[in-house]
Scaffold this motif. Structure first.
Motif, short mmCIF file in Angstrom:
data_model
loop_
_atom_site.label_atom_id
_atom_site.label_comp_id
_atom_site.label_asym_id
_atom_site.label_seq_id
_atom_site.Cartn_x
_atom_site.Cartn_y
_atom_site.Cartn_z
N TYR A 124 -37.20 -8.13 29.23
CA TYR A 124 -37.87 -8.80 30.35
C TYR A 124 -39.24 -8.20 30.59
O TYR A 124 -40.23 -8.91 30.78
CB TYR A 124 -37.02 -8.73 31.62
CG TYR A 124 -35.83 -9.65 31.62
CD1 TYR A 124 -35.99 -11.03 31.57
CD2 TYR A 124 -34.54 -9.15 31.67
CE1 TYR A 124 -34.90 -11.89 31.57
CE2 TYR A 124 -33.44 -10.00 31.67
CZ TYR A 124 -33.63 -11.37 31.63
OH TYR A 124 -32.55 -12.22 31.62
N LYS A 125 -39.32 -6.86 30.57
CA LYS A 125 -40.59 -6.18 30.79
C LYS A 125 -41.62 -6.60 29.74
O LYS A 125 -42.76 -6.95 30.07
CB LYS A 125 -40.38 -4.66 30.74
CG LYS A 125 -41.64 -3.86 30.92
CD LYS A 125 -41.35 -2.37 30.81
CE LYS A 125 -42.59 -1.54 30.91
NZ LYS A 125 -42.29 -0.10 30.79
N GLU A 126 -41.21 -6.58 28.47
CA GLU A 126 -42.12 -6.96 27.38
C GLU A 126 -42.58 -8.42 27.52
O GLU A 126 -43.75 -8.73 27.31
CB GLU A 126 -41.45 -6.75 26.02
CG GLU A 126 -41.15 -5.30 25.69
CD GLU A 126 -42.39 -4.43 25.67
OE1 GLU A 126 -43.43 -4.87 25.13
OE2 GLU A 126 -42.33 -3.31 26.21
N LEU A 127 -41.65 -9.30 27.86
CA LEU A 127 -42.00 -10.72 28.03
C LEU A 127 -42.97 -10.93 29.20
O LEU A 127 -43.91 -11.71 29.10
CB LEU A 127 -40.74 -11.56 28.23
CG LEU A 127 -39.87 -11.72 26.98
CD1 LEU A 127 -38.48 -12.21 27.34
CD2 LEU A 127 -40.53 -12.67 25.98
N LEU A 128 -42.74 -10.22 30.30
CA LEU A 128 -43.62 -10.32 31.47
C LEU A 128 -45.04 -9.89 31.11
O LEU A 128 -46.01 -10.50 31.57
CB LEU A 128 -43.08 -9.47 32.63
CG LEU A 128 -41.81 -9.98 33.29
CD1 LEU A 128 -41.20 -8.90 34.18
CD2 LEU A 128 -42.05 -11.25 34.06
N LEU A 129 -45.15 -8.85 30.31
CA LEU A 129 -46.47 -8.37 29.89
C LEU A 129 -47.07 -9.24 28.78
O LEU A 129 -48.29 -9.30 28.63
CB LEU A 129 -46.38 -6.92 29.43
CG LEU A 129 -46.11 -5.90 30.54
CD1 LEU A 129 -45.74 -4.55 29.95
CD2 LEU A 129 -47.31 -5.78 31.46
N ASP A 130 -46.22 -9.93 28.04
CA ASP A 130 -46.65 -10.74 26.90
C ASP A 130 -47.32 -12.05 27.31
O ASP A 130 -48.33 -12.44 26.74
CB ASP A 130 -45.45 -11.05 26.01
CG ASP A 130 -45.81 -11.95 24.85
OD1 ASP A 130 -46.77 -11.63 24.12
OD2 ASP A 130 -45.13 -12.99 24.67
N HIS A 131 -46.78 -12.74 28.30
CA HIS A 131 -47.30 -14.07 28.62
C HIS A 131 -47.21 -14.37 30.11
O HIS A 131 -46.17 -14.16 30.72
CB HIS A 131 -46.55 -15.14 27.83
CG HIS A 131 -47.34 -16.40 27.66
ND1 HIS A 131 -47.39 -17.37 28.62
CD2 HIS A 131 -48.13 -16.83 26.66
CE1 HIS A 131 -48.17 -18.36 28.21
NE2 HIS A 131 -48.64 -18.04 27.01
N TYR A 132 -48.31 -14.87 30.67
CA TYR A 132 -48.41 -15.09 32.11
C TYR A 132 -47.37 -16.08 32.68
O TYR A 132 -47.03 -16.01 33.85
CB TYR A 132 -49.82 -15.56 32.47
CG TYR A 132 -50.18 -16.92 31.94
CD1 TYR A 132 -49.91 -18.07 32.67
CD2 TYR A 132 -50.80 -17.07 30.70
CE1 TYR A 132 -50.23 -19.33 32.17
CE2 TYR A 132 -51.13 -18.30 30.20
CZ TYR A 132 -50.85 -19.43 30.95
OH TYR A 132 -51.17 -20.67 30.46
N THR A 133 -46.86 -16.98 31.86
CA THR A 133 -45.93 -17.98 32.41
C THR A 133 -44.56 -17.38 32.75
O THR A 133 -43.79 -18.02 33.46
CB THR A 133 -45.71 -19.17 31.46
OG1 THR A 133 -45.16 -18.70 30.24
CG2 THR A 133 -46.98 -19.93 31.21
N PHE A 134 -44.28 -16.19 32.25
CA PHE A 134 -42.96 -15.61 32.50
C PHE A 134 -42.83 -14.95 33.88
O PHE A 134 -41.74 -14.63 34.30
CB PHE A 134 -42.59 -14.61 31.40
CG PHE A 134 -42.26 -15.26 30.09
CD1 PHE A 134 -41.33 -16.28 30.01
CD2 PHE A 134 -42.88 -14.86 28.93
CE1 PHE A 134 -41.01 -16.89 28.81
CE2 PHE A 134 -42.58 -15.46 27.71
CZ PHE A 134 -41.64 -16.47 27.66
N ILE A 135 -43.94 -14.73 34.57
CA ILE A 135 -43.87 -14.07 35.88
C ILE A 135 -43.59 -15.09 36.98
O ILE A 135 -44.19 -16.16 37.00
CB ILE A 135 -45.15 -13.26 36.18
CG1 ILE A 135 -44.99 -12.39 37.42
CG2 ILE A 135 -46.37 -14.13 36.34
CD1 ILE A 135 -44.47 -11.03 37.12
#
Length: 117
Positions: free
Chosen positions: A78-89
């Motif tokens: 989840y942490k990596e995805l949140l930092l990877d792409h703005y749409t995940f936040i």
């Protein structure tokens, strides 16, 4: 953490809430598409929300697009995805007087309005 409103400029819900909150001038605006969320911000928000998963937007098109709905995700994922792409936040996020108001539920918006007034 400074007073901050993290949103997506192209999101109608974010725009509606931004105007509804009547943000004071002390609140800096951060369009997450133009200025991605930082590691420091993610860490602060995780401490406020209790987990990275609580910050994660499962409605993002990339969630299904990348087949993530079929995977068992860890907190680190989840942490990596949140930092990877703005749409995940989850959005919008208001950070005001070191308190975070995350998401667009009526309860969260009401609490944010209360904090500002």
């Amino acid at each position: 953490m400074k007073n901050l409103f993290i949103y997506l400029d192209s999101c109608n819900t974010c725009q509606r809430i931004k105007s509804e909150l009547n943000l004071p001038e002390t609140v800096e605006l951060q369009n997450t598409k133009e200025k991605p969320i930082t590691l420091e911000q993610i860490e602060f928000l995780k401490d406020q929300a209790g987990s990275y998963e609580a910050l994660f937007n499962r409605r993002a098109q990339l969630y299904r697009g990348r087949g993530l709905h079929e995977k068992e995700l860890t907190e680190n994922d989840y942490k990596e995805l949140l930092l990877d792409h703005y749409t995940f936040i989850k959005r919008p996020i208001l950070i005001y007087t070191d308190q975070a108001f995350i998401g667009n539920s009526k309860k969260v918006i009401a609490a944010a309005k209360e904090a500002i007034s």
